[in-house]
Design a protein around this motif. Structure first.
Motif, PDB file in Angstrom:
ATOM      1  N   GLN A 123       0.808  -1.231   0.000  1.00 16.33           N
ATOM      2  CA  GLN A 123       0.000   0.000   0.000  1.00 16.33           C
ATOM      3  C   GLN A 123       0.839   1.279   0.000  1.00 16.33           C
ATOM      4  OE1 GLN A 123      -3.579  -2.131   2.376  1.00 16.33           O
ATOM      5  NE2 GLN A 123      -3.725   0.085   2.420  1.00 16.33           N
ATOM      6  N   TYR A 133      -9.311   3.077   9.099  1.00 12.80           N
ATOM      7  CA  TYR A 133     -10.640   3.683   9.195  1.00 12.80           C
ATOM      8  C   TYR A 133     -11.120   3.816  10.642  1.00 12.80           C
ATOM      9  CZ  TYR A 133     -15.514   4.700   8.361  1.00 12.80           C
ATOM     10  OH  TYR A 133     -16.751   5.298   8.371  1.00 12.80           O
ATOM     11  N   ARG A 139      -0.762   3.705   9.766  1.00  7.28           N
ATOM     12  CA  ARG A 139      -0.366   3.250   8.427  1.00  7.28           C
ATOM     13  C   ARG A 139       0.838   4.073   7.961  1.00  7.28           C
ATOM     14  NH1 ARG A 139      -5.901   1.409   5.185  1.00  7.28           N
ATOM     15  NH2 ARG A 139      -6.314  -0.294   6.639  1.00  7.28           N
ATOM     16  N   ASP A 170      -2.876  -5.283  -3.034  1.00  2.00           N
ATOM     17  CA  ASP A 170      -2.813  -3.933  -2.458  1.00  2.00           C
ATOM     18  C   ASP A 170      -1.373  -3.410  -2.498  1.00  2.00           C
ATOM     19  OD1 ASP A 170      -5.500  -4.101  -2.044  1.00  2.00           O
ATOM     20  OD2 ASP A 170      -5.433  -4.020   0.134  1.00  2.00           O
ATOM     21  N   ASN A 206      -8.335  -4.866  -3.272  1.00  2.00           N
ATOM     22  CA  ASN A 206      -9.255  -3.743  -3.431  1.00  2.00           C
ATOM     23  C   ASN A 206      -8.537  -2.461  -3.831  1.00  2.00           C
ATOM     24  OD1 ASN A 206      -8.382  -4.405  -0.735  1.00  2.00           O
ATOM     25  ND2 ASN A 206      -9.556  -2.678   0.057  1.00  2.00           N
ATOM     26  N   HIS A 207      -7.311  -2.247  -3.300  1.00  2.00           N
ATOM     27  CA  HIS A 207      -6.617  -0.995  -3.628  1.00  2.00           C
ATOM     28  C   HIS A 207      -6.171  -0.939  -5.083  1.00  2.00           C
ATOM     29  CE1 HIS A 207      -6.425   1.067   0.320  1.00  2.00           C
ATOM     30  NE2 HIS A 207      -6.701  -0.166   0.735  1.00  2.00           N
ATOM     31  N   TYR A 210      -9.117   0.650  -6.593  1.00  2.00           N
ATOM     32  CA  TYR A 210      -9.283   2.076  -6.281  1.00  2.00           C
ATOM     33  C   TYR A 210      -8.431   2.913  -7.245  1.00  2.00           C
ATOM     34  CZ  TYR A 210     -11.053   0.281  -1.799  1.00  2.00           C
ATOM     35  OH  TYR A 210     -11.750  -0.391  -0.830  1.00  2.00           O
ATOM     36  N   ASP A 287     -23.919   3.603   2.937  1.00  2.00           N
ATOM     37  CA  ASP A 287     -22.504   3.451   2.593  1.00  2.00           C
ATOM     38  C   ASP A 287     -22.182   1.955   2.633  1.00  2.00           C
ATOM     39  OD1 ASP A 287     -19.790   3.297   2.426  1.00  2.00           O
ATOM     40  OD2 ASP A 287     -19.352   4.548   4.178  1.00  2.00           O
ATOM     41  N   ASN A 289     -19.540   0.459   2.203  1.00  2.00           N
ATOM     42  CA  ASN A 289     -18.281   0.098   2.862  1.00  2.00           C
ATOM     43  C   ASN A 289     -18.494  -0.136   4.358  1.00  2.00           C
ATOM     44  OD1 ASN A 289     -16.099  -0.148   1.084  1.00  2.00           O
ATOM     45  ND2 ASN A 289     -16.063   2.076   0.751  1.00  2.00           N
ATOM     46  N   CYS A 290     -19.631   0.314   4.846  1.00  2.00           N
ATOM     47  CA  CYS A 290     -19.948   0.141   6.266  1.00  2.00           C
ATOM     48  C   CYS A 290     -20.576  -1.251   6.446  1.00  2.00           C
ATOM     49  CB  CYS A 290     -20.915   1.251   6.666  1.00  2.00           C
ATOM     50  SG  CYS A 290     -21.323   1.187   8.398  1.00  2.00           S
ATOM     51  N   PRO A 291     -19.992  -2.082   7.288  1.00  2.00           N
ATOM     52  CA  PRO A 291     -20.518  -3.453   7.435  1.00  2.00           C
ATOM     53  C   PRO A 291     -21.968  -3.454   7.921  1.00  2.00           C
ATOM     54  CG  PRO A 291     -18.424  -3.171   8.591  1.00  2.00           C
ATOM     55  CD  PRO A 291     -18.861  -1.816   8.164  1.00  2.00           C
ATOM     56  N   PHE A 304     -15.617  -3.182   0.074  1.00  2.00           N
ATOM     57  CA  PHE A 304     -14.173  -3.407  -0.115  1.00  2.00           C
ATOM     58  C   PHE A 304     -13.818  -4.893  -0.201  1.00  2.00           C
ATOM     59  CE2 PHE A 304     -14.743  -2.091   4.413  1.00  2.00           C
ATOM     60  CZ  PHE A 304     -14.394  -3.273   5.058  1.00  2.00           C
ATOM     61  N   HIS A 372      -4.880  -8.769   2.972  1.00  2.00           N
ATOM     62  CA  HIS A 372      -6.082  -7.970   3.269  1.00  2.00           C
ATOM     63  C   HIS A 372      -6.260  -7.664   4.757  1.00  2.00           C
ATOM     64  CE1 HIS A 372      -9.717  -5.992   2.092  1.00  2.00           C
ATOM     65  NE2 HIS A 372     -10.540  -6.860   2.658  1.00  2.00           N
ATOM     66  N   HIS A 374      -4.626  -6.901   7.842  1.00  2.00           N
ATOM     67  CA  HIS A 374      -3.251  -6.481   8.144  1.00  2.00           C
ATOM     68  C   HIS A 374      -2.705  -7.057   9.448  1.00  2.00           C
ATOM     69  CE1 HIS A 374      -4.302  -2.737   5.516  1.00  2.00           C
ATOM     70  NE2 HIS A 374      -4.166  -3.840   4.813  1.00  2.00           N
TER      71      HIS A 374
HETATM   72  N1  LIG Z   1     -16.193   0.388   8.937  1.00  2.00           N
HETATM   73  C1  LIG Z   1     -16.196   1.136   7.845  1.00  2.00           C
HETATM   74  N2  LIG Z   1     -17.223   1.910   7.558  1.00  2.00           N
HETATM   75  C2  LIG Z   1     -17.248   2.684   6.460  1.00  2.00           C
HETATM   76  N3  LIG Z   1     -16.243   2.700   5.561  1.00  2.00           N
HETATM   77  C3  LIG Z   1     -15.177   1.945   5.794  1.00  2.00           C
HETATM   78  C4  LIG Z   1     -15.092   1.114   6.928  1.00  2.00           C
HETATM   79  N4  LIG Z   1     -13.911   0.462   6.900  1.00  2.00           N
HETATM   80  C5  LIG Z   1     -13.284   0.853   5.782  1.00  2.00           C
HETATM   81  N5  LIG Z   1     -14.041   1.746   5.120  1.00  2.00           N
HETATM   82  C6  LIG Z   1     -13.700   2.378   3.865  1.00  2.00           C
HETATM   83  O1  LIG Z   1     -13.485   1.339   2.919  1.00  2.00           O
HETATM   84  C7  LIG Z   1     -12.386   1.643   2.075  1.00  2.00           C
HETATM   85  C8  LIG Z   1     -11.357   0.562   2.226  1.00  2.00           C
HETATM   86  O2  LIG Z   1     -10.872   0.590   3.531  1.00  2.00           O
HETATM   87  P1  LIG Z   1      -9.334   0.445   3.810  1.00  2.00           P
HETATM   88  O3  LIG Z   1      -9.150   0.465   5.287  1.00  2.00           O
HETATM   89  O4  LIG Z   1      -8.571   1.434   2.990  1.00  2.00           O
HETATM   90  O5  LIG Z   1      -9.108  -1.004   3.220  1.00  2.00           O
HETATM   91  P2  LIG Z   1      -7.844  -1.907   3.455  1.00  2.00           P
HETATM   92  O6  LIG Z   1      -8.036  -2.541   4.792  1.00  2.00           O
HETATM   93  O7  LIG Z   1      -7.893  -2.876   2.324  1.00  2.00           O
HETATM   94  O8  LIG Z   1      -6.657  -1.009   3.436  1.00  2.00           O
HETATM   95  C9  LIG Z   1     -11.877   3.002   2.508  1.00  2.00           C
HETATM   96  O9  LIG Z   1     -12.481   3.974   1.676  1.00  2.00           O
HETATM   97  C10 LIG Z   1     -12.385   3.135   3.925  1.00  2.00           C
HETATM   98  O10 LIG Z   1     -12.590   4.476   4.288  1.00  2.00           O
END
Ligand SMILES: Nc1ncnc2c1ncn2[C@@H]1O[C@H](COP(=O)(O)OP(=O)(O)O)[C@@H](O)[C@H]1O
Length: 441
Positions: A123, A133, A139, A170, A206-207, A210, A287, A289-291, A304, A372, A374
């Motif tokens: 990354q 996040y 990081r 990534d 995923n990256h 992006y 959103d 990305n939010c679980p 993601f 993935h 970390h």
């Molecule tokens: N719990 C969460 N809720 C909302 N968005 C999230 C959450 N976790 C990660 N994201 C978003 O999802 C994307 C991927 O998360 P990231 O932490 O960068 O992934 P990785 O773990 O692969 O590095 C980012 O845009 C991040 O802001």
């Protein structure tokens, strides 16, 4: 009859060569076991492996030469017994190596068949350090490049040079996209990786999506499928999955964990629509990305993550059937972990269960490697004996630490020598759960 002639010929050849080149033909280790040490002798071994018994085997001199300069011949202490290269008459390579192998401590003294390097979630981005996040982990975007350099230095200095490197996805961070720096960052990392001649197999995470579209990834240097086996190399038109065999009897399968995903798919495409419909069945959040939940396996349905299409699973099934028949050892590589006990559920592949079902229907799979998550993880599946390794990510590793591994492959196991925060692990190949299994990892 012909076999006897060849066998007699091999004994005579080694005998004659030993008279003229006594020191270069046979050396003995401390235990008195002979080594194959010179080119001529490797060549002889190859001839025997290739032609004895009339069976053409997938061994060649350069492979043998690259394979460590030194081949131990099992249990043979006298000159004549070097003709045990005739053990290849049976076409069973196992006979060239000890059937009973020592425990992990002793592996250090044993020559591996081959080694490879592993590294995950670099990354890289030319930006200041930040937080994940949930703001629980730091990081280190810039120094991830130095940590990659450390890994390469270690690999290039190792006594047994790696046959290849597995880059588990990534490779650059999504932040590059916002800085219009995707190409530059990728060039920087690939230049670093290219500074040593060893081939690199790239996995997509995923990256990658992006920063780049799926079609541009397919035509980029991150598409290493050309290094794969040419026949039926790929799973499908734009699915990035292929297999390669770095050493006879061993196959590695690179999987595309974002084949079914919102990432990398055009919004107008059928693939996008069906991935959206799938994730929406499990995640009602605005959103994505939010679980969807705070706990449990359902957390994996986030944007993601992604999964494996039926086409890819069918392709994997056929690759594994062929590997079963040939009694090969298969290591599967994916950015997303696929066993719930090897990772936090939020990092699991959407249809991890379907992939596990394919794996469990084949005897050839010995290991699954992923990135993935970390924090890393490890679990040995009690039912199948398959080792599930999730490698700790470079990006969350402080600059004064390290996060890479070197895997030594033996007849009956792989041994991961971890650097920095990656622990040493041992992956026995036995399929069934036995008393020895629990000490793995
Ligand atoms: N719990 C969460 N809720 C909302 N968005 C999230 C959450 N976790 C990660 N994201 C978003 O999802 C994307 C991927 O998360 P990231 O932490 O960068 O992934 P990785 O773990 O692969 O590095 C980012 O845009 C991040 O802001």
């Amino acid at each position: 009859m012909l076999l006897h002639h060849i066998h007699f010929f091999s004994i005579s050849m080694v005998f004659i060569m030993s008279i003229f080149f006594p020191n270069s033909i046979i050396l003995k280790d401390k235990a008195g076991s002979p080594y194959v040490t010179c080119r001529a002798q490797r060549r002889l071994l190859w001839i025997l492996c290739s032609h004895s018994g009339g069976r053409q085997r997938k061994l060649n001199p350069s492979r043998l030469a690259g394979c460590q300069h030194v081949w131990r011949l099992r249990g043979h202490r006298s000159l004549v017994s070097v003709s045990c290269s005739g053990a290849a008459h049976t076409g069973n390579r196992q006979q060239l190596f000890p059937k009973t192998t020592p425990r992990m401590d002793d592996c250090a003294q044993q020559r591996p068949l081959f080694t490879f390097g592993v590294i995950a979630d670099i990354q890289y981005a030319d930006i200041d350090d930040g937080l994940n996040y949930t703001r629980t982990r730091r990081r280190y975007y810039r120094s991830s490049l130095q940590l990659l350099r450390n890994a390469q230095e270690s690999w290039s200095e190792s006594a047994v040079k790696p046959e290849f490197i597995l880059q588990l996805g990534d490779i650059i961070d999504g932040f590059n996209k916002g800085h219009d720096a995707s190409d530059r960052a990728l060039d920087t990392v690939l230049r670093q990786l290219g500074s040593s001649p060893v081939e690199v197999h790239h996995v997509w995470g995923n990256h990658e999506f992006y920063n780049f579209s799926r079609s541009s990834l397919l035509s980029s240097k991150l598409n290493s499928s050309l290094l794969g086996d040419r026949s039926r190399a790929r799973a499908g038109s734009d699915i990035y999955a292929y297999h390669f065999s770095p050493f006879p009897g061993f196959t590695f399968v690179v999987l595309d964990a974002y084949d079914v995903s919102l990432l990398g798919r055009e919004e107008s495409s059928e693939e996008y629509r069906s991935a959206l419909s799938l994730i929406k069945q499990h995640n009602n959040n605005q959103d994505l990305n939010c679980p969807p939940v705070l706990e449990g396996l359902q957390q994996r349905f986030t944007m993601f993550n992604g999964g494996f299409s039926k086409d890819q699973l069918d392709w994997l099934d056929s690759v594994l059937s062929s590997a079963d028949e040939k009694q090969q050892r298969v290591t599967i590589v994916s950015h997303l972990p696929v066993h719930p006990c090897s990772t936090t559920p939020i990092c699991l592949a959407w249809n991890y269960d379907e992939l596990l079902a394919v794996i469990s229907s084949h005897s050839s799979v010995v290991c699954v490697m992923a990135g993935h998550d970390h924090d890393g993880g490890y679990y040995r599946d009690k039912d199948t004996g398959v080792h599930h390794l999730t490698l700790e990510g470079v990006i969350e590793t402080p600059p004064d630490d390290n996060a890479f591994g070197t895997v030594s492959v033996y007849e009956d196991r792989m041994v991961l020598k971890g650097s920095g925060r990656i622990p040493n692990r041992e992956f026995l190949f036995s399929r069934c759960h036995s008393d020895t299994d629990d000490r793995a990892g």
